[in-house]
Design a protein around this motif. Structure first.
Motif, PDB file in Angstrom:
ATOM      1  N   TRP A  56      17.789 -36.190  12.398  1.00 37.20           N
ATOM      2  CA  TRP A  56      18.508 -35.045  12.942  1.00 37.20           C
ATOM      3  C   TRP A  56      17.588 -33.837  12.883  1.00 37.20           C
ATOM      4  CZ3 TRP A  56      24.318 -33.993  11.481  1.00 37.20           C
ATOM      5  CH2 TRP A  56      24.832 -33.000  12.320  1.00 37.20           C
ATOM      6  N   LYS A  57      17.059 -33.436  14.033  1.00 38.66           N
ATOM      7  CA  LYS A  57      16.128 -32.297  14.129  1.00 38.66           C
ATOM      8  C   LYS A  57      16.885 -31.036  14.538  1.00 38.66           C
ATOM      9  CE  LYS A  57      11.919 -30.724  16.523  1.00 38.66           C
ATOM     10  NZ  LYS A  57      11.214 -30.305  15.292  1.00 38.66           N
ATOM     11  N   ASN A  58      16.543 -29.916  13.897  1.00 36.64           N
ATOM     12  CA  ASN A  58      17.203 -28.631  14.155  1.00 36.64           C
ATOM     13  C   ASN A  58      18.717 -28.744  13.932  1.00 36.64           C
ATOM     14  OD1 ASN A  58      14.710 -27.474  14.830  1.00 36.64           O
ATOM     15  ND2 ASN A  58      14.967 -27.932  17.003  1.00 36.64           N
ATOM     16  N   LYS A  59      19.091 -29.238  12.773  1.00 36.16           N
ATOM     17  CA  LYS A  59      20.482 -29.522  12.442  1.00 36.16           C
ATOM     18  C   LYS A  59      21.360 -28.283  12.620  1.00 36.16           C
ATOM     19  CE  LYS A  59      23.116 -31.925   8.838  1.00 36.16           C
ATOM     20  NZ  LYS A  59      23.030 -32.608   7.522  1.00 36.16           N
ATOM     21  N   PHE A  60      22.440 -28.454  13.336  1.00 39.69           N
ATOM     22  CA  PHE A  60      23.403 -27.391  13.658  1.00 39.69           C
ATOM     23  C   PHE A  60      22.767 -26.268  14.472  1.00 39.69           C
ATOM     24  CE2 PHE A  60      24.918 -28.685   9.236  1.00 39.69           C
ATOM     25  CZ  PHE A  60      25.693 -29.725   9.724  1.00 39.69           C
ATOM     26  N   ALA A  76      18.715 -16.767  17.156  1.00 36.62           N
ATOM     27  CA  ALA A  76      18.644 -17.737  18.252  1.00 36.62           C
ATOM     28  C   ALA A  76      18.860 -19.149  17.710  1.00 36.62           C
ATOM     29  CB  ALA A  76      17.296 -17.638  18.944  1.00 36.62           C
ATOM     30  N   THR A  77      19.531 -19.984  18.475  1.00 31.57           N
ATOM     31  CA  THR A  77      19.710 -21.389  18.098  1.00 31.57           C
ATOM     32  C   THR A  77      18.715 -22.256  18.861  1.00 31.57           C
ATOM     33  OG1 THR A  77      21.402 -21.759  19.785  1.00 31.57           O
ATOM     34  CG2 THR A  77      22.154 -21.029  17.608  1.00 31.57           C
ATOM     35  N   LYS A  78      18.500 -23.464  18.343  1.00 24.57           N
ATOM     36  CA  LYS A  78      17.534 -24.396  18.920  1.00 24.57           C
ATOM     37  C   LYS A  78      18.239 -25.658  19.426  1.00 24.57           C
ATOM     38  CE  LYS A  78      13.727 -22.115  17.980  1.00 24.57           C
ATOM     39  NZ  LYS A  78      12.802 -21.645  19.032  1.00 24.57           N
ATOM     40  N   PRO A  79      17.637 -26.343  20.402  1.00 23.42           N
ATOM     41  CA  PRO A  79      18.174 -27.648  20.802  1.00 23.42           C
ATOM     42  C   PRO A  79      18.105 -28.634  19.636  1.00 23.42           C
ATOM     43  CG  PRO A  79      16.588 -26.826  22.410  1.00 23.42           C
ATOM     44  CD  PRO A  79      16.482 -25.941  21.221  1.00 23.42           C
ATOM     45  N   GLU A  80      19.070 -29.550  19.598  1.00 19.42           N
ATOM     46  CA  GLU A  80      19.153 -30.536  18.506  1.00 19.42           C
ATOM     47  C   GLU A  80      18.925 -31.951  19.030  1.00 19.42           C
ATOM     48  OE1 GLU A  80      22.703 -30.066  15.896  1.00 19.42           O
ATOM     49  OE2 GLU A  80      23.175 -28.411  17.248  1.00 19.42           O
ATOM     50  N   THR A  81      18.340 -32.773  18.176  1.00 10.55           N
ATOM     51  CA  THR A  81      18.256 -34.215  18.403  1.00 10.55           C
ATOM     52  C   THR A  81      18.864 -34.904  17.192  1.00 10.55           C
ATOM     53  OG1 THR A  81      16.240 -34.041  19.725  1.00 10.55           O
ATOM     54  CG2 THR A  81      16.729 -36.184  18.755  1.00 10.55           C
TER      55      THR A  81
END
Length: 285
Positions: A258-262, A223-228
């Protein structure tokens, strides 16, 4: 329509827009810049990475909108090793292009209301090639969506974009490539700004912020996460001090969060969130 056909059609349309704009450019700015930091981060790598980044960018405006293109050459130290196992650092090329069509100029209508200066439609693409010992990214991405131009000194543009992203990472050691994988179409709220101010010396607050939704499962089933991703700088226009025209030479400090990069979760993965102070210098011509 097949994704490759869609991309070719999209890029051809952008090329035609750019060609038309190039024939009637009202203003333009080209910049060569350099930035340096010692606390860059990469997912699944706990080390602080030193990077030298050289950028060439160009922006221009024409009767119905503007074009922006940026190319970064990112040179890591050996804590982000290259794919050849040579003991050198990774190398990456990242290219971004955006075209914003001014809907007020196209339609002849005035979209100014309250804090809104105008309304546009933005489309473009990103692509990268990275040679490293891990993922070896081969990103391809199309973007499109509406843009609000806010009424501030300088500029502040806010866009809500749809992202069509794919990747085909390449294993440099085994010489095998992962088949190109399409993520789910996902949204990005994007802000870009350049706001001048003065404290007795000419300064500007510049940068961008991307808030990116989850892109579904990655090519490995995770699963991927939202990024900031927020990148901002305070720049000093030192042009007058060296006898040059305004906004020719700039120096300053920059910070990226950069949170949850890529789209990688930072739970138990410290490299997935970057907190990177930098120094920056620019030459505009």
């Amino acid at each position: 329509m097949h994704r490759q056909t869609t991309m070719k059609t999209f890029l051809a349309a952008l090329a035609l827009l750019g060609a038309g704009a190039a024939q009637a450019v009202d203003w333009s700015d080209t910049a060569l810049s350099y930035r340096y930091g010692t606390h860059y981060a990469e997912p699944f790598n706990p080390a602080d990475i030193r990077k030298n980044i050289v950028n060439l960018s160009h922006v221009n405006g024409y009767a119905y909108g503007k074009n922006f293109i940026s190319a970064d050459l990112l040179l890591s130290d050996k804590k982000d090793p290259d794919s050849a196992g040579s003991g050198s650092g990774a190398r990456e090329l990242y290219v971004l292009y955006r075209h914003t069509l001014d809907l007020g100029k196209v339609t002849g209508k005035d979209f100014k209301a309250g804090p809104v200066r105008g309304l546009g439609f933005t489309a473009g693409f990103d692509f990268n090639v990275k040679h490293d010992a891990g993922y070896n990214s081969r990103k391809r991405m199309l973007v499109a969506g509406p843009t609000l131009n806010l009424d501030v000194p300088g500029f502040l543009d806010i866009s809500l974009l749809a992202l069509w992203e794919s990747n085909a990472p390449y294993n440099g050691f085994s010489r095998t490539a992962t088949p190109r994988y399409d993520y789910d179409v996902h949204p990005m709220l994007n802000a870009v700004w350049g706001i001048p101010f003065s404290t007795g010396v000419p300064l500007s607050f510049e940068g961008y912020a991307n808030f990116i939704g989850s892109k579904g499962r990655n090519e490995f089933g995770g699963a991927t996460k939202p990024e900031t991703n927020i990148d901002m700088q305070i720049m000093y226009d030192m042009s007058a001090a060296v006898g040059a025209a305004k906004n020719t030479f700039k120096v300053g400090v920059e910070y990226q969060y950069w949170k949850n990069k890529f789209g990688n979760s930072d739970k138990g993965n410290p490299g997935a969130t970057a907190r990177t102070p930098m120094v920056r210098a620019e030459y505009h011509f």
